[in-house]
Design a protein around this motif. Sequence first.
Motif, PDB file in Angstrom:
ATOM      1  N   UNK A 129       0.828  -1.205   0.000  1.00 38.01           N
ATOM      2  CA  UNK A 129       0.000   0.000   0.000  1.00 38.01           C
ATOM      3  C   UNK A 129       0.861   1.252   0.000  1.00 38.01           C
ATOM      4  N   UNK A 130       1.953   1.230   0.741  1.00 44.59           N
ATOM      5  CA  UNK A 130       2.859   2.387   0.766  1.00 44.59           C
ATOM      6  C   UNK A 130       3.404   2.670  -0.632  1.00 44.59           C
ATOM      7  N   UNK A 131       3.725   1.607  -1.333  1.00 47.90           N
ATOM      8  CA  UNK A 131       4.247   1.760  -2.690  1.00 47.90           C
ATOM      9  C   UNK A 131       3.171   2.314  -3.635  1.00 47.90           C
ATOM     10  N   UNK A 132       1.938   1.794  -3.505  1.00 47.98           N
ATOM     11  CA  UNK A 132       0.853   2.247  -4.376  1.00 47.98           C
ATOM     12  C   UNK A 132       0.485   3.702  -4.080  1.00 47.98           C
ATOM     13  N   UNK A 133       0.462   4.049  -2.781  1.00 49.27           N
ATOM     14  CA  UNK A 133       0.137   5.418  -2.377  1.00 49.27           C
ATOM     15  C   UNK A 133       1.102   6.420  -3.009  1.00 49.27           C
ATOM     16  N   UNK A 134       2.379   6.104  -2.941  1.00 48.99           N
ATOM     17  CA  UNK A 134       3.386   6.997  -3.508  1.00 48.99           C
ATOM     18  C   UNK A 134       3.292   7.036  -5.030  1.00 48.99           C
ATOM     19  N   UNK A 135       3.050   5.876  -5.635  1.00 46.18           N
ATOM     20  CA  UNK A 135       2.945   5.807  -7.090  1.00 46.18           C
ATOM     21  C   UNK A 135       1.847   6.740  -7.610  1.00 46.18           C
ATOM     22  N   UNK A 136       0.732   6.785  -6.891  1.00 48.72           N
ATOM     23  CA  UNK A 136      -0.403   7.609  -7.322  1.00 48.72           C
ATOM     24  C   UNK A 136      -0.339   9.039  -6.768  1.00 48.72           C
ATOM     25  N   UNK A 137       0.728   9.362  -6.040  1.00 51.02           N
ATOM     26  CA  UNK A 137       0.899  10.716  -5.540  1.00 51.02           C
ATOM     27  C   UNK A 137      -0.224  11.162  -4.620  1.00 51.02           C
ATOM     28  N   UNK A 138      -0.649  10.282  -3.726  1.00 50.20           N
ATOM     29  CA  UNK A 138      -1.807  10.561  -2.867  1.00 50.20           C
ATOM     30  C   UNK A 138      -1.403  11.429  -1.680  1.00 50.20           C
ATOM     31  N   UNK A 139      -1.338  12.736  -1.948  1.00 48.57           N
ATOM     32  CA  UNK A 139      -0.954  13.634  -0.859  1.00 48.57           C
ATOM     33  C   UNK A 139      -2.116  13.939   0.082  1.00 48.57           C
ATOM     34  N   UNK A 140      -3.267  13.278  -0.138  1.00 47.11           N
ATOM     35  CA  UNK A 140      -4.376  13.368   0.815  1.00 47.11           C
ATOM     36  C   UNK A 140      -4.331  12.246   1.842  1.00 47.11           C
ATOM     37  N   UNK A 141      -3.231  11.501   1.880  1.00 44.68           N
ATOM     38  CA  UNK A 141      -3.039  10.424   2.865  1.00 44.68           C
ATOM     39  C   UNK A 141      -1.939  10.801   3.847  1.00 44.68           C
ATOM     40  N   UNK A 142      -2.239  10.644   5.122  1.00 49.12           N
ATOM     41  CA  UNK A 142      -1.226  10.781   6.166  1.00 49.12           C
ATOM     42  C   UNK A 142      -1.270   9.533   7.036  1.00 49.12           C
ATOM     43  N   UNK A 143      -0.194   8.776   7.019  1.00 51.60           N
ATOM     44  CA  UNK A 143      -0.067   7.623   7.917  1.00 51.60           C
ATOM     45  C   UNK A 143       0.555   8.096   9.226  1.00 51.60           C
ATOM     46  N   UNK A 144       0.139   7.471  10.313  1.00 48.35           N
ATOM     47  CA  UNK A 144       0.694   7.756  11.639  1.00 48.35           C
ATOM     48  C   UNK A 144       1.142   6.426  12.218  1.00 48.35           C
ATOM     49  N   UNK A 145       2.420   6.283  12.466  1.00 53.25           N
ATOM     50  CA  UNK A 145       2.948   5.022  12.984  1.00 53.25           C
ATOM     51  C   UNK A 145       3.272   5.179  14.462  1.00 53.25           C
ATOM     52  N   UNK A 146       2.591   4.407  15.291  1.00 49.47           N
ATOM     53  CA  UNK A 146       2.869   4.411  16.726  1.00 49.47           C
ATOM     54  C   UNK A 146       4.004   3.430  16.996  1.00 49.47           C
ATOM     55  N   UNK A 147       5.168   3.962  17.285  1.00 51.21           N
ATOM     56  CA  UNK A 147       6.339   3.121  17.571  1.00 51.21           C
ATOM     57  C   UNK A 147       6.505   3.057  19.090  1.00 51.21           C
ATOM     58  N   UNK A 148       5.904   2.022  19.691  1.00 50.56           N
ATOM     59  CA  UNK A 148       6.059   1.835  21.137  1.00 50.56           C
ATOM     60  C   UNK A 148       6.965   0.664  21.475  1.00 50.56           C
ATOM     61  N   UNK A 149       7.549   0.071  20.424  1.00 54.50           N
ATOM     62  CA  UNK A 149       8.597  -0.951  20.558  1.00 54.50           C
ATOM     63  C   UNK A 149       8.126  -2.257  21.172  1.00 54.50           C
ATOM     64  N   UNK A 150       6.795  -2.499  21.178  1.00 58.57           N
ATOM     65  CA  UNK A 150       6.278  -3.730  21.772  1.00 58.57           C
ATOM     66  C   UNK A 150       5.118  -4.249  20.951  1.00 58.57           C
ATOM     67  N   UNK A 151       5.077  -5.566  20.780  1.00 52.87           N
ATOM     68  CA  UNK A 151       3.922  -6.201  20.169  1.00 52.87           C
ATOM     69  C   UNK A 151       3.585  -7.471  20.939  1.00 52.87           C
ATOM     70  N   UNK A 152       2.564  -8.187  20.492  1.00 52.51           N
ATOM     71  CA  UNK A 152       2.023  -9.294  21.279  1.00 52.51           C
ATOM     72  C   UNK A 152       3.078 -10.341  21.640  1.00 52.51           C
ATOM     73  N   UNK A 153       4.008 -10.597  20.722  1.00 55.84           N
ATOM     74  CA  UNK A 153       5.003 -11.648  20.950  1.00 55.84           C
ATOM     75  C   UNK A 153       6.279 -11.156  21.594  1.00 55.84           C
ATOM     76  N   UNK A 154       6.338  -9.883  21.950  1.00 53.81           N
ATOM     77  CA  UNK A 154       7.522  -9.362  22.625  1.00 53.81           C
ATOM     78  C   UNK A 154       7.998  -8.057  22.019  1.00 53.81           C
ATOM     79  N   UNK A 155       9.194  -7.621  22.383  1.00 56.76           N
ATOM     80  CA  UNK A 155       9.741  -6.381  21.828  1.00 56.76           C
ATOM     81  C   UNK A 155       9.795  -6.436  20.299  1.00 56.76           C
ATOM     82  N   UNK A 156       9.364  -5.365  19.657  1.00 59.15           N
ATOM     83  CA  UNK A 156       9.295  -5.343  18.195  1.00 59.15           C
ATOM     84  C   UNK A 156      10.638  -5.672  17.557  1.00 59.15           C
ATOM     85  N   UNK A 157      11.718  -5.141  18.112  1.00 60.00           N
ATOM     86  CA  UNK A 157      13.047  -5.374  17.528  1.00 60.00           C
ATOM     87  C   UNK A 157      13.431  -6.844  17.571  1.00 60.00           C
ATOM     88  N   UNK A 158      12.890  -7.576  18.547  1.00 56.51           N
ATOM     89  CA  UNK A 158      13.221  -8.990  18.657  1.00 56.51           C
ATOM     90  C   UNK A 158      12.344  -9.880  17.807  1.00 56.51           C
TER      91      UNK A 158
END
Length: 292
Positions: free
Chosen positions: A175-204
């Motif tokens: 989707x990120x690739x398609x969004x950029x390809x079509x120049x969709x400047x009406x899209x703003x993604x917000x990524x919550x980087x809290x470094x944790x997911x269900x199975x443990x630390x995201x980096x791990x």
Amino acid sequence: MTSLDTHEAASPAAAPAEERIERLKAAAGRIRGYALHMGEVQGQGYIGQALGVADVLAVVYADQLRHRAKDPHWEDRDRFLLSIGHYAIALYAALAEAGTIPVDELDTYGSDDSRLPMSGMASYTPGMEISGGSLGHGLTVATGMALGLRHLGNPARVFNLLSDGELDEGSTWEAAMACAHHGLDNVTAIVDVNALQADGPTAGVLRTEPVLDKWEAFGWKAIRVDGNDIPALVAAFDELREHRGSPSVLICDTRIGYGVPLLMEREKAHFMRVEEHEWQITRAQLQEGLSR
């Protein structure tokens, strides 16, 4: 408890800078209070994520998003897509603060026949644009919505809140690739980087860094900020709303349980179970932080 005024059109510059920041800090505090209340109703839940992302949601709903609290299907509204369905507790708090959901309805969180299930369902909840849960679908839907809005000549923007764990999903990057390809400047993604997911630390689980470099490589305007710093969030959102020519992404480094030290210290923080005697402590700690 009071809710924010209805925002039919975002007007970030309408108030003096200091007044604007103080208003948003107060909104974030109430969102945290609502989230704690819902957590206490069930005694458990995705409370840490709600506390961590409260500042982001306060800025979005009180400062950036064009919406009508009592008309969530208003055709010209900006769309806010929550693809991380387990963050629904945070969105319900924001919708209560915005006036879309009655505050007293938060008492029903996670209960049978409630409009506020633990994982967000668009068919149940006013103001919930999509049903979340299985990760990796939010940005794909946002891409389609943005294309449709552009085709209709509708100036509405599409926001998608996703998590760092969601960056594990290949469909997100398609989707990120398609969004950029079509120049969709009406899209703003917000990524919550809290470094944790269900199975443990995201980096791990699966290393996603360098997150900012990856989004830029996919053709996005990317900014990274402390997601618990409201002035930094406001400045970043203001910059992104003026950007043209490509989609944009705001990468927000947040801290699970932010504002409540007892919960910030939890080792198992993805899904929290809080003992009955601890709720009074959490409320007191939040209130102490807000009074500083």
